[in-house]
Design a protein around this motif. Structure first.
Motif, PDB file in Angstrom:
ATOM      1  N   CYS A   1      -0.211  -7.352   1.198  1.00 51.04           N
ATOM      2  CA  CYS A   1       0.571  -6.114   1.205  1.00 51.04           C
ATOM      3  C   CYS A   1       2.034  -6.455   1.413  1.00 51.04           C
ATOM      4  O   CYS A   1       2.402  -7.068   2.426  1.00 51.04           O
TER       5      CYS A   1
ATOM      6  N   CYS B   1       2.221  -3.055   9.574  1.00 54.24           N
ATOM      7  CA  CYS B   1       3.427  -2.255   9.813  1.00 54.24           C
ATOM      8  C   CYS B   1       2.996  -0.977  10.523  1.00 54.24           C
ATOM      9  O   CYS B   1       1.812  -0.772  10.800  1.00 54.24           O
TER      10      CYS B   1
ATOM     11  N   CYS C   1      -2.612   1.820   8.163  1.00 54.96           N
ATOM     12  CA  CYS C   1      -3.574   2.219   7.109  1.00 54.96           C
ATOM     13  C   CYS C   1      -5.038   2.014   7.509  1.00 54.96           C
ATOM     14  O   CYS C   1      -5.870   2.883   7.283  1.00 54.96           O
TER      15      CYS C   1
ATOM     16  N   THR D   1       0.857  -1.170   0.000  1.00 54.10           N
ATOM     17  CA  THR D   1       0.000   0.000   0.000  1.00 54.10           C
ATOM     18  C   THR D   1       0.900   1.229   0.000  1.00 54.10           C
ATOM     19  O   THR D   1       1.615   1.479   0.940  1.00 54.10           O
TER      20      THR D   1
ATOM     21  N   CYS E   1      -5.516  -4.521   8.951  1.00 63.54           N
ATOM     22  CA  CYS E   1      -5.219  -4.146   7.569  1.00 63.54           C
ATOM     23  C   CYS E   1      -4.967  -5.421   6.761  1.00 63.54           C
ATOM     24  O   CYS E   1      -4.990  -6.525   7.295  1.00 63.54           O
TER      25      CYS E   1
HETATM   26  S1  SF4 Z   1      -0.492  -0.794   7.508  1.00 64.59           S
HETATM   27 FE1  SF4 Z   1       1.393  -1.463   6.465  1.00 64.59          FE
HETATM   28  S2  SF4 Z   1       1.051  -3.653   6.147  1.00 64.59           S
HETATM   29 FE2  SF4 Z   1      -0.957  -2.786   6.570  1.00 64.59          FE
HETATM   30  S3  SF4 Z   1      -1.850  -2.331   4.562  1.00 64.59           S
HETATM   31 FE3  SF4 Z   1      -0.790  -0.456   5.298  1.00 64.59          FE
HETATM   32  S4  SF4 Z   1       1.271  -0.560   4.416  1.00 64.59           S
HETATM   33 FE4  SF4 Z   1       0.390  -2.620   4.280  1.00 64.59          FE
END
Ligand code: SF4
Length: 372
Positions: free
Chosen positions: A287, A317, A321, A2, A281
């Protein structure tokens, strides 16, 4: 993965770990029965069958193969699900309350806003509008920068972050909203209205009428037969089974417009289901920024939660998001393990680090049971 700052569309899909991610923005979040069937078919034919329900009343097809993108876009265009160009698509961020009948005031405002936005102004990717003109105020927690709201004293236009709005007439409300959006587009470096308001840079709107009292989602989500998708993750089969028109919502739920033919086990009917208190997420493998399978952990934790309690967020991570704000408990993936963060967001300092999934389930059963 993402990508930061990339707001995907159907004309501008985003590369992700499982292929292209393509966001469809149905007009006013409404899908006819035939559009629902078509999207289910397209998700299987051109993608991996996974469909995300977005927090702005839209849908995302996952795992789309690049070579077949033009065919997919042509099919969407034929069903009135594609904008004329990328810029117009990016601007058309409008959430319409699902609680208003077709053809009521909200539909007129939507149509006028959509027409105006085809010509501009150029706005930041996440800038959006909410049309909250139903019988009660439902969208105050939904992401939007300008809000058209029905208050007891009449229709108002309100900037996100402000307590009062300007009294507007139905015939000119959209034009006034576009004037303020144009003003916003000329403020250097501004990305969201709320940030501008917080630093005292107020839009030229009269502050005449107080915003309406909001009704909490926990109250109104019980009143109608919403169908919820855990973590906002649905499938082509789940959608196809419904065989009815749908209203999309910002609450990872759909409101069927008729009696669904088949409600598969993918859908949850009880808004109080503990699994709905977990946000997660996409995580690995969808992702590529993630080193952990967020939704596997979410499914393992859901049966351990009491009927009522606090929210858990599981993030692949530190970007967070799916839930940028704080949660009672946040589990953030890092190097194949999870960090545990209390009453804060995914990027905040961790109380414990490097936890395996089974260590987390033990913590939820034991020391954290009373907090959740
Ligand atoms: S929070 Fe990190 S792992 Fe989750 S969708 Fe967003 S970029 Fe990807």
């Amino acid at each position: 993965m993402t990508r930061r700052g990339w707001c995907p569309g159907a004309l501008r899909p985003m590369p992700a770990g499982d292929g292209l991610l393509l966001r469809i923005r149905p007009h006013g979040g409404r899908l006819s029965q035939s559009q629902v069937a078509l999207i289910a078919d397209l998700a299987s034919e051109y993608g991996n069958g996974q469909i995300d329900l977005g927090s702005r009343a839209n849908l995302q097809l996952r795992g789309v193969r690049e070579a077949r993108l033009p065919e997919l876009q042509a099919a969407l265009a034929e069903a009135d699900l594609l904008d004329g160009d990328q810029a117009a698509e990016a601007r058309r961020n409008i959430i319409l309350t699902p609680f208003e009948a077709e053809g009521a005031l909200g539909s007129d405002l939507l149509s006028a806003l959509e027409t105006g936005l085809r010509r501009g102004p150029d706005l930041p990717a996440k800038f959006g509008f909410a049309i909250d003109t139903g019988p009660f105020s439902a969208l105050q927690d939904a992401s939007a920068d300008l809000r058209l709201e029905q208050s007891p004293e009449g229709l108002i236009l309100r900037a996100d972050g402000m307590e009062r709005g300007e009294a507007v007439k139905p015939q000119t409300a959209a034009r006034r909203a576009l004037q303020i959006a144009d003003w916003f587009s000329r403020q250097s470096g501004a990305r969201r209205m709320r940030d501008l308001v917080a630093r005292g840079q107020l839009p030229p709107l009269r502050q005449e009428i107080a915003k309406p009292d909001p009704v909490p989602p926990a109250v109104f989500l019980r009143r109608e037969p919403f169908l919820f998708a855990a973590f906002g993750a649905s499938t082509a089969a789940a959608l196809a089974g419904l065989d009815t028109g749908l209203r999309l919502t910002p609450w990872r739920a759909v409101l069927p417009e008729g009696l669904p033919k088949e409600v598969t086990a993918d859908w949850l009917c009880d808004p109080a289901s503990p699994v709905l208190r977990i946000s997660a997420c996409t995580g690995a493998p969808g992702c590529s920024a993630a080193s952990v399978a967020t939704r596997d952990l979410a499914r393992a934790l859901a049966p351990l939660l009491p009927k009522e309690g606090a929210q858990i967020h599981i993030s692949g991570c530190a970007r967070g998001c799916a839930h940028p704000g704080p949660a009672a408990l946040t589990l953030t993936g890092r190097e194949g393990c999870f960090d545990l963060i209390e009453n804060a967001k995914a990027s905040d300092p961790a109380r414990r680090q490097g936890l395996e999934a089974d260590e987390i389930t033990e913590l939820i059963r034991g020391p954290y049971a009373a907090q959740l």
